[in-house]
Structures are given as C-alpha cells and as structure tokens.
Design a protein around this motif. Structure first.
Motif, mmCIF file in Angstrom:
data_model
loop_
_atom_site.group_PDB
_atom_site.id
_atom_site.type_symbol
_atom_site.label_atom_id
_atom_site.label_comp_id
_atom_site.label_asym_id
_atom_site.label_seq_id
_atom_site.Cartn_x
_atom_site.Cartn_y
_atom_site.Cartn_z
ATOM 1 N N VAL A 5 14.253 5.335 -5.346
ATOM 2 C CA VAL A 5 13.049 4.834 -4.675
ATOM 3 C C VAL A 5 13.007 5.417 -3.267
ATOM 4 O O VAL A 5 14.041 5.671 -2.648
ATOM 5 N N LEU A 6 11.786 5.600 -2.767
ATOM 6 C CA LEU A 6 11.581 6.079 -1.407
ATOM 7 C C LEU A 6 11.210 4.886 -0.536
ATOM 8 O O LEU A 6 10.297 4.134 -0.876
ATOM 9 N N VAL A 7 11.919 4.694 0.572
ATOM 10 C CA VAL A 7 11.642 3.579 1.473
ATOM 11 C C VAL A 7 11.396 4.110 2.882
ATOM 12 O O VAL A 7 12.070 5.025 3.349
ATOM 13 N N ALA A 48 11.586 -1.354 -4.748
ATOM 14 C CA ALA A 48 11.432 -1.384 -3.299
ATOM 15 C C ALA A 48 10.120 -2.057 -2.929
ATOM 16 O O ALA A 48 9.146 -2.023 -3.692
ATOM 17 N N ALA A 49 10.105 -2.668 -1.736
ATOM 18 C CA ALA A 49 8.897 -3.287 -1.204
ATOM 19 C C ALA A 49 8.149 -2.253 -0.372
ATOM 20 O O ALA A 49 8.665 -1.790 0.649
ATOM 21 N N GLU A 50 6.944 -1.895 -0.794
ATOM 22 C CA GLU A 50 6.218 -0.800 -0.152
ATOM 23 C C GLU A 50 5.905 -1.089 1.312
ATOM 24 O O GLU A 50 5.939 -0.195 2.158
ATOM 25 N N SER A 53 9.975 -1.766 4.443
ATOM 26 C CA SER A 53 10.816 -0.617 4.134
ATOM 27 C C SER A 53 12.302 -0.924 4.161
ATOM 28 O O SER A 53 13.110 -0.058 3.850
ATOM 29 N N ASN A 54 12.664 -2.150 4.522
ATOM 30 C CA ASN A 54 14.084 -2.497 4.563
ATOM 31 C C ASN A 54 14.602 -3.057 3.246
ATOM 32 O O ASN A 54 15.813 -3.146 3.054
ATOM 33 N N VAL A 55 13.711 -3.472 2.343
ATOM 34 C CA VAL A 55 14.133 -4.257 1.179
ATOM 35 C C VAL A 55 14.170 -3.394 -0.080
ATOM 36 O O VAL A 55 13.156 -2.812 -0.481
ATOM 37 N N ALA A 179 10.652 -2.072 -18.982
ATOM 38 C CA ALA A 179 9.770 -1.649 -17.891
ATOM 39 C C ALA A 179 9.020 -2.852 -17.341
ATOM 40 O O ALA A 179 8.609 -3.744 -18.097
ATOM 41 N N LEU A 180 8.844 -2.878 -16.018
ATOM 42 C CA LEU A 180 8.123 -3.960 -15.347
ATOM 43 C C LEU A 180 7.231 -3.375 -14.255
ATOM 44 O O LEU A 180 7.616 -2.420 -13.578
ATOM 45 N N LEU A 181 6.058 -3.964 -14.076
ATOM 46 C CA LEU A 181 5.145 -3.600 -12.997
ATOM 47 C C LEU A 181 4.564 -4.865 -12.389
ATOM 48 O O LEU A 181 4.221 -5.807 -13.113
ATOM 49 N N LEU A 182 4.454 -4.884 -11.056
ATOM 50 C CA LEU A 182 3.761 -5.946 -10.336
ATOM 51 C C LEU A 182 2.608 -5.331 -9.569
ATOM 52 O O LEU A 182 2.717 -4.202 -9.081
ATOM 53 N N ASP A 183 1.500 -6.080 -9.431
ATOM 54 C CA ASP A 183 0.466 -5.597 -8.539
ATOM 55 C C ASP A 183 0.924 -5.800 -7.095
ATOM 56 O O ASP A 183 1.953 -6.421 -6.836
ATOM 57 N N SER A 184 0.178 -5.283 -6.147
ATOM 58 C CA SER A 184 0.621 -5.261 -4.758
ATOM 59 C C SER A 184 0.901 -6.649 -4.199
ATOM 60 O O SER A 184 1.804 -6.832 -3.375
#
Length: 205
Positions: A5-7, A48-50, A53-55, A179-184
């Motif tokens: 992941v990119l943070v 990662a939390a978009e 950026s720390n989480v 696989a899992l996806l959450l909206d924003s």
C-alpha cells in the motif's frame, strides 16, 4: 511480496511470507527504512487509510490483525531496544533473525486491554484479536475509523482500528473470504469469497 500500500504519497509499505512488513521511501533509490516484526506467520494483506497517512493494518495466516501507526513505527529508538526495526543496508537484504522486544497490546473478546511485555521500550502496534483462523482480506475507510477483515472463517469482522475493538460480524458466505472493499466513508462493504459470491452490506447489516 503478498501485498503493498502507498501511504502519504511517498511511503510504500509491503508485506510478505517472511512474516514482516517493510517500509520503503519512494523518493529515494528504493531504500528500506524499517522492517516491522509482529506476525507469527505469513503476512497476506494490508489496508491503509487514504486520508490518514499514518494508519496501516496488516493481516496474516496466524489469524492476527495489527494496526500500525507508521509515524510512531518510524520514530528512532535506542539501538539496544530497537525491536521492530531492522535497518536495511541496501533495501533488499535485511536481517531476518531479530526477535521482537517490545510490548504487545491485545484486545480480547471483552474489549479489555492487556499488555504482554517482553521489554518495556519500543513501538508496538494495536492488536485486533478475534480471528481464530487465517486472514486473507482487509479494507479500511478513508479516515481510518473503520476496518473490516475476512478469511477462512467465512465471516467479515468489523473493527474500530483506533482501539482494536470488534464491533460486529457479518455472515453469509460459505467459503473463504478473499477480497473486501469499503466506500470512502465506511458505509458500504463489498466482500468476495471462494463460494463464487460477492455480497453487498449497507450500514449495520
């Protein structure tokens, strides 16, 4: 490497079957700045939390889910107690035998927090305890206040990653969740499984 992941736009976090997470500086020549060790088995997935950026959350075959504060993990500690960090000399070859010498906060099913200390200093991630089997999928809301995980237990677990507390289980699949996806905002969840189904969950379903 099993996931990455990119943070923060300039930091890459990767995980692999050697039980570690590695933090890389994208603005350098591919230097590994930290190696994080806490998992007991292969690390299979990251989230990662978009907007925070720390989480970063990690899950693995040991049934463990950890929530990492990347800024805290990168903070320098004394060499004698540097448990979670192997500094990589060339970005590829990192020491593989360093054992963690830090405290691990675990949250049990009653959401009480206990501390297992092997040494009093060093950074320890939050442990979200509840999975009894392997974890293969994670997703996190943009703000970092909601985390979902799934694996071979066929249920989606919902967590508050700020504390590691489990808020609910989502049932319905009959095979491994892959696989899992959450909206924003964390209101909608999509889960994909080896049972050939994709399930949609709204709110507290």
């Amino acid at each position: 490497v099993n996931d990455a992941v990119l943070v923060g736009g300039s930091t890459l976090v990767s995980c692999s079957s050697d039980t570690t997470l590695k933090i890389w500086s994208c603005l350098s020549d591919g230097t590994c700045t930290k190696t994080l060790r806490q998992h007991s088995d292969c690390v299979t997935c990251l989230a990662a939390a978009e907007k925070n950026s720390n989480v970063v959350a990690s899950g693995g075959l040991g049934g463990e889910v950890f929530i990492w504060d990347i800024e805290a993990a990168l903070a320098p500690v004394s060499k004698s107690n540097d448990a979670t960090d192997d500094e990589c000399a060339n970005g590829v070859n990192c020491a593989a035998n360093t054992l963690p010498v830090t405290s691990l906060r675990t949250i049990n099913s009653s959401n009480s927090i206990s501390v297992h200390a092997t040494q009093p200093e060093g950074y320890a991630p939050i442990a979200a305890k509840g999975h009894k089997e392997s974890v293969y999928a994670l997703a996190m809301s943009d703000s970092g206040n909601l985390l979902v995980s799934g694996g071979t237990e066929k249920v989606v677990r919902v967590w508050d990653p700020r504390t590691g507390s489990k808020t609910m289980k989502l049932r319905g699949h009959t095979d491994n969740i892959r696989a899992l996806l959450l909206d924003s905002a964390g209101r909608f969840c999509l889960s994909g499984s080896s049972d050939s189904m994709i399930r949609f969950c709204l709110g507290s379903c």
